[in-house]
Design an enzyme around this catalytic site. Sequence first.
Site, PDB file in Angstrom:
ATOM      1  N   GLY A 171       0.880  -1.167   0.000  1.00 36.06           N
ATOM      2  CA  GLY A 171       0.000   0.000   0.000  1.00 36.06           C
ATOM      3  C   GLY A 171       0.915   1.213   0.000  1.00 36.06           C
ATOM      4  O   GLY A 171       2.121   1.089  -0.180  1.00 36.06           O
ATOM      5  N   CYS A 172       0.389   2.374   0.209  1.00 39.90           N
ATOM      6  CA  CYS A 172       1.252   3.552   0.241  1.00 39.90           C
ATOM      7  C   CYS A 172       1.122   4.177   1.605  1.00 39.90           C
ATOM      8  O   CYS A 172       0.183   3.912   2.324  1.00 39.90           O
ATOM      9  CB  CYS A 172       0.845   4.546  -0.834  1.00 39.90           C
ATOM     10  SG  CYS A 172       0.696   3.751  -2.430  1.00 39.90           S
TER      11      CYS A 172
END
Lengths: 105, 406
Positions: free
Chosen positions: A103-104
């Site tokens: 994910g970020c």
Amino acid sequence: MATMTYVGIEVSTDAEGFFADPSKWTEAMAPQIAAAEGIAELTDRHWQVIRFMRDEYERKGDAPNVRALSKTTGIPIKELYQLFPKGPAKLAAKIAGVPKPHGCI
Amino acid sequence: MIGGGTGGTLAANRLRHRLSPADEIVVFDADDRHLYQPGLLFVPFGLAPPARLVRSRAAQLRRGVEFRRTAVEQVDLDHDRVITADGGALPYDVLVVASGTRLALEATDGLTGPGWGKRVHTFYSLPGATSLAGALAAFEGGRLLVGMIDLPIKCPVAPLEFCFLADWFFRRKKMRSSIQLTYLTSLDAAFTKETCNRALSGLLERKGVELVTEFATGEVDGAQGRLTAYDDRETDFDLAVLAPLHEGASCVARSPGLGDALAFVPTQPTLQAKAKPNVFAIGDATDLRASKAGSVAHFEGEVLSHNVTRFLAGEEPDARFDGHTNCFIETGFDKALLIDFNDEIEPTLGHFPSPVGLPLLKESRLNHIGKLAFEQLYWRAILPGRDIPFIGASMPLADKHLEKAE
């Protein structure tokens, strides 16, 4: 680091059970990992997602998040949650023997 | 250059400084309103007047950078040209995609349905932040839900900061006891970075903010005041403040071969797009694992201008972006935290950028002052593409307590 045994083979995982080395994974291990996560049977639809996670990881070095997974496979997010109830991207990655999607931040 | 926001502006200015006057630099954007996005967080609390946050895009560009006020239709990678919405086409030697992100409001069922702008708000746009100011001022109590639907979002700590400021705002109004403040996230914790997560979870608890994790919002019902997750969990609210889903720019989505499933540009650490070596990307437009934040675009600017200059000279781009991110986290009561990290090193305790500096991962008044002062630094140093002393692209380690962080 932890160690798990699937179909008689010892593999290293992180504390949450994600494979440390995806090359140690075989398709035969998937049903056992899934069962431990409460998925009694892997249907064709499950396998479509699992194989997609493997491909994406091998091509990009990171597994996709749930939105990218849905857009690319055409499987609606709602259905992904039915297939992999606790969080489709994370759970499918675990069953597919690839590291937890980043994910970020 | 596609985009005259933080990344596009600072990259164009840095390149103007480095390249020969014979090299032309053109920046495309659909409008001439450059928004200071970090200011959006403060608007709902009456702490920043909306008009102050907007300036002309063209005015932020150095002499010798051409600004064209035209939307980009698509990039024609095969023929190295940009096609604009007015039907024009401009060939390029190097393209920099700095088109940022788009708020994909339509991607969440019901988000903009009944109750949107009344009980359901966002501060991720200037009109949204402005209308939320009215809603907060008029809020009479009940359940205030602050939530993040899914990553990636710009400035991932902003919704947490909103909680801290809301706690401060309602305490000051002597209404805090009639408000149930909840932070809702799709993640399995308050934040992704472990050390940071511990500090932020502790703050939420201290400020009496309830934490709801792994809530993947599938549907918003603004009329009933209810969010429904994809796993059928439900949660009610009287007022919801949501960070909507983000996607890459529409022009990236329309350009064959340029973007991924969410229209972000697959990008290498050299900031070259994976699609083609003469295409670069900066800031929120990339698919890099770094935060979507202005500080990232700033640190990338140094790498990008170096590599584009080398590429145009026929040399191999050799600088790499290490994921350096730096952000102030406003915690209310005139205090803030500062975090600094990269792909390899987690946020830690210590001081930034050296032992005589701002405290890391600790609430302090100095960090709050730093956050406020940043607005001037943004217009006067970051956008013009100036290097800021001691704060370069590579992360400083001078006074980082790498083992002691907890």
